[in-house]
Design an enzyme around this catalytic site. Sequence first.
Site, PDB file in Angstrom:
ATOM      1  CD  GLU A   1      -3.026  -1.141   0.499  1.00  0.00           C
ATOM      2  OE1 GLU A   1      -3.231  -0.102  -0.152  1.00  0.00           O
ATOM      3  OE2 GLU A   1      -3.771  -2.133   0.458  1.00  0.00           O
TER       4      GLU A   1
ATOM      5  CB  CYS B   1      -1.807   7.495   1.224  1.00  0.00           C
ATOM      6  SG  CYS B   1      -3.265   6.697   1.886  1.00  0.00           S
TER       7      CYS B   1
HETATM    8  P1  NAD Z   1       8.331   4.807   4.881  1.00  0.00           P
HETATM    9  O1  NAD Z   1       8.349   3.952   3.669  1.00  0.00           O
HETATM   10  O2  NAD Z   1       9.484   5.680   5.143  1.00  0.00           O
HETATM   11  O3  NAD Z   1       8.196   3.889   6.186  1.00  0.00           O
HETATM   12  C1  NAD Z   1       7.146   2.940   6.325  1.00  0.00           C
HETATM   13  C2  NAD Z   1       7.624   1.805   7.207  1.00  0.00           C
HETATM   14  O4  NAD Z   1       8.700   1.142   6.544  1.00  0.00           O
HETATM   15  C3  NAD Z   1       8.165   2.257   8.573  1.00  0.00           C
HETATM   16  O5  NAD Z   1       7.775   1.330   9.560  1.00  0.00           O
HETATM   17  C4  NAD Z   1       9.668   2.191   8.370  1.00  0.00           C
HETATM   18  O6  NAD Z   1      10.397   1.979   9.560  1.00  0.00           O
HETATM   19  C5  NAD Z   1       9.780   0.990   7.444  1.00  0.00           C
HETATM   20  N1  NAD Z   1      11.031   0.929   6.680  1.00  0.00           N
HETATM   21  C6  NAD Z   1      11.809   1.967   6.282  1.00  0.00           C
HETATM   22  N2  NAD Z   1      12.911   1.478   5.644  1.00  0.00           N
HETATM   23  C7  NAD Z   1      12.792   0.126   5.626  1.00  0.00           C
HETATM   24  C8  NAD Z   1      13.604  -0.922   5.108  1.00  0.00           C
HETATM   25  N3  NAD Z   1      14.774  -0.699   4.511  1.00  0.00           N
HETATM   26  N4  NAD Z   1      13.156  -2.195   5.258  1.00  0.00           N
HETATM   27  C9  NAD Z   1      11.975  -2.449   5.882  1.00  0.00           C
HETATM   28  N5  NAD Z   1      11.194  -1.497   6.416  1.00  0.00           N
HETATM   29  C10 NAD Z   1      11.589  -0.220   6.286  1.00  0.00           C
HETATM   30  O7  NAD Z   1       6.967   5.614   4.839  1.00  0.00           O
HETATM   31  P2  NAD Z   1       6.434   6.690   5.880  1.00  0.00           P
HETATM   32  O8  NAD Z   1       7.206   7.940   5.705  1.00  0.00           O
HETATM   33  O9  NAD Z   1       6.341   6.085   7.229  1.00  0.00           O
HETATM   34  O10 NAD Z   1       4.926   6.893   5.355  1.00  0.00           O
HETATM   35  C11 NAD Z   1       4.578   7.803   4.372  1.00  0.00           C
HETATM   36  C12 NAD Z   1       4.283   7.080   3.070  1.00  0.00           C
HETATM   37  O11 NAD Z   1       3.316   6.075   3.258  1.00  0.00           O
HETATM   38  C13 NAD Z   1       3.678   8.019   2.027  1.00  0.00           C
HETATM   39  O12 NAD Z   1       4.284   7.790   0.775  1.00  0.00           O
HETATM   40  C14 NAD Z   1       2.205   7.619   1.995  1.00  0.00           C
HETATM   41  O13 NAD Z   1       1.553   7.887   0.784  1.00  0.00           O
HETATM   42  C15 NAD Z   1       2.295   6.164   2.273  1.00  0.00           C
HETATM   43  N6  NAD Z   1       1.031   5.659   2.803  1.00  0.00           N
HETATM   44  C16 NAD Z   1       0.246   4.887   2.018  1.00  0.00           C
HETATM   45  C17 NAD Z   1      -0.978   4.423   2.503  1.00  0.00           C
HETATM   46  C18 NAD Z   1      -1.881   3.544   1.653  1.00  0.00           C
HETATM   47  O14 NAD Z   1      -2.848   3.009   2.187  1.00  0.00           O
HETATM   48  N7  NAD Z   1      -1.606   3.401   0.374  1.00  0.00           N
HETATM   49  C19 NAD Z   1      -1.394   4.774   3.785  1.00  0.00           C
HETATM   50  C20 NAD Z   1      -0.564   5.580   4.554  1.00  0.00           C
HETATM   51  C21 NAD Z   1       0.660   6.009   4.065  1.00  0.00           C
END
Ligand code: NAD
Length: 458
Positions: A249, A283
Site C-alpha cells: 500500500e 496518502c
Molecule cells: P516509509 O516507507 O518511510 O516507512 C514505512 C515503514 O517502513 C516504517 O515502519 C519504516 O520503519 C519501514 N522501513 C523503512 N525502511 C525500511 C527498510 N529498509 N526495510 C523495511 N522497512 C523499512 O513511509 P512513511 O514515511 O512512514 O509513510 C509515508 C508514506 O506512506 C507516504 O508515501 C504515503 O503515501 C504512504 N502511505 C500509504 C498508505 C496507503 O494506504 N496506500 C497509507 C498511509 C501512508
Amino acid sequence: MRMSTGRHYIGGDFVVPARGETADVFEKATDTKIGTYALGDVDDVRLAVASALCAQPAWAARLPAERAAVLRRMAALLESRVDEFVSTLVRETGGVIAKARGEVAAAINRLQVCASLGALSRGDVQPSPKHGKLTLLERVPLGVVGVITPWNFPLVLAMRAVAPALAAGNAVVLKPAELTPIAGGQLLAEVAAEAGVPPGVFNVVTGLGPAAGQPLAEHPDVALIHFTGSNAVGRLMTSIAGLRRTSLELGGSNAFVVLDDADVQKAATCGAWSSFDFQGQTCISSSRHIVDRTLHDDYVAALVRQAGQIVVGNPIQPGVALGPLISAEQRDRVHSLVSRSVDMGAQVLVGGKYDGLFYEPTVVVGVTPEMPLFVEEVFGPVAPVTAVDDEAEALELTNSCQALVNAVHTDDLMRGLAFAQQLHSKNVHVNDAGPRPTDADDVDLDEFTRRRWIGVQR
Ligand code: NAD
C-alpha cells in the site's frame, strides 16, 4: 511507566531488546519525551518470527468462533481505553483530536468486521476433472505474516492487516514506524495480551526500518509481507520478496481537478480540506490542483481565504485544525519541494514558511508539470495549483502521475462520471475528495490465505 515502554512484545512477554538499546518517543507539537521504544535488530526479529511460527498452528486450529471472540475482546478493550489511545495518537502523530477519534473508531470497526470473517464460508466444492472425484477447495492461513506500517495512521493501518491476518488463523509480527511506536505497536501489544491472544500469535518488534523492518521482510519464514509506506521502501520490499507474497500500500500524487463549470466555492472548500487535513500527510491528500483557467483566479482566491482561516498550533488545544509535521526531515522535504518549484517559476501566495514543525497552510500557483510540487507526493499542507486550458489537458495532466485517489469537480454529474471513467487511478471522487469511495473490498481474506485443492477419488 507502562510495561511495554522500551520493550518488544514477543512470545507473550514484554522483552528487552537483544542489544539492550532504546530510543525516545517525542510529542510532535512540544518535543516533550512521551516514552521510549526498543531498537530492534535481526536477533529480535528472529525471536519474534520463531515465536510466531511456533504459535500459529494451534491458533489456526482453533474454532473460528474462538478466534472471533479474541478479536472482539480486543475491540472492547480498545473501546474501554479510547481516551488513552486518542491522547497518544494526538501527541505521537500531531493530528487533531477528531482525526485520532476517527482512527480509533476505524480500528475498532476493523476488529469487529474481521471477527465475523471466520464465520463466512472459506471453501467450495469445485468441478472435477475426473469421474468419481470430489474436488474440494479450502482457504488456509499463510503462516506468519509480517506487517510494516507508517506513522500517519499508525493504529488503523496496523489493524488493517493485523485483524484479518489473525482472523484467518495466521500469526503476526508487526514492525510499526519508529516515529509512532506507542500507538502503532506498544499499546496494541497491551490490548492483545489482555484480550487473550495466545503468546506468540501477535508480536511487536519496534525499531528503525533498515535494522528491524528489513530483517522481517527478508526472513524466509515470513509467508507474507504486508507493507504500507513510501514507494521507495515499497520497491525495496518487492526486490527482497522474490517469489514470496508481498502486499503493498504505497503513495502517489493525487490530483484535484476543477472543470470550467464547477461551483468554485464548494470546490475550494473541498480542495482546501483535501490538501490541508492532517497537514496534508495522508496518502489520499490532494497533491495537485488542476484548475480550468477560466475559474483559476476565483478558485485560488477562495483557497487562500480558506488557508488564512486555519488555526495552526498544538492539536491538543481546542480550535486548532492544523498541528505540526511529523518530523524535521519531513518539514525540510516539504519545504524543499516548495523552494525548488519557486526556483523554477512557481509563486507562493500564502504560507511557505514554518516555525519548528509547524508549517503554514500554503497555496502555490504557476505550478507546471516539470516542477517537483507537481510530480512528487507533497505530504505537507501545500496546495499546488496548475491552470489548464480545457478538459482534455486536465485529463492528460491528471493521468501523467501515479495516484491513489483523484477527484473531479463539475456542475454536470454525467460529465464528472465520464471524466472519472478515463482516469487511471483506482479510486475517483466526483464532487468530493478523500478516502476511497468504497469499503466493499476493504477486507480481502484472499490476501491473508492461500488456496488448497483436495481431490478425493471415490
Ligand atoms: P516509509 O516507507 O518511510 O516507512 C514505512 C515503514 O517502513 C516504517 O515502519 C519504516 O520503519 C519501514 N522501513 C523503512 N525502511 C525500511 C527498510 N529498509 N526495510 C523495511 N522497512 C523499512 O513511509 P512513511 O514515511 O512512514 O509513510 C509515508 C508514506 O506512506 C507516504 O508515501 C504515503 O503515501 C504512504 N502511505 C500509504 C498508505 C496507503 O494506504 N496506500 C497509507 C498511509 C501512508
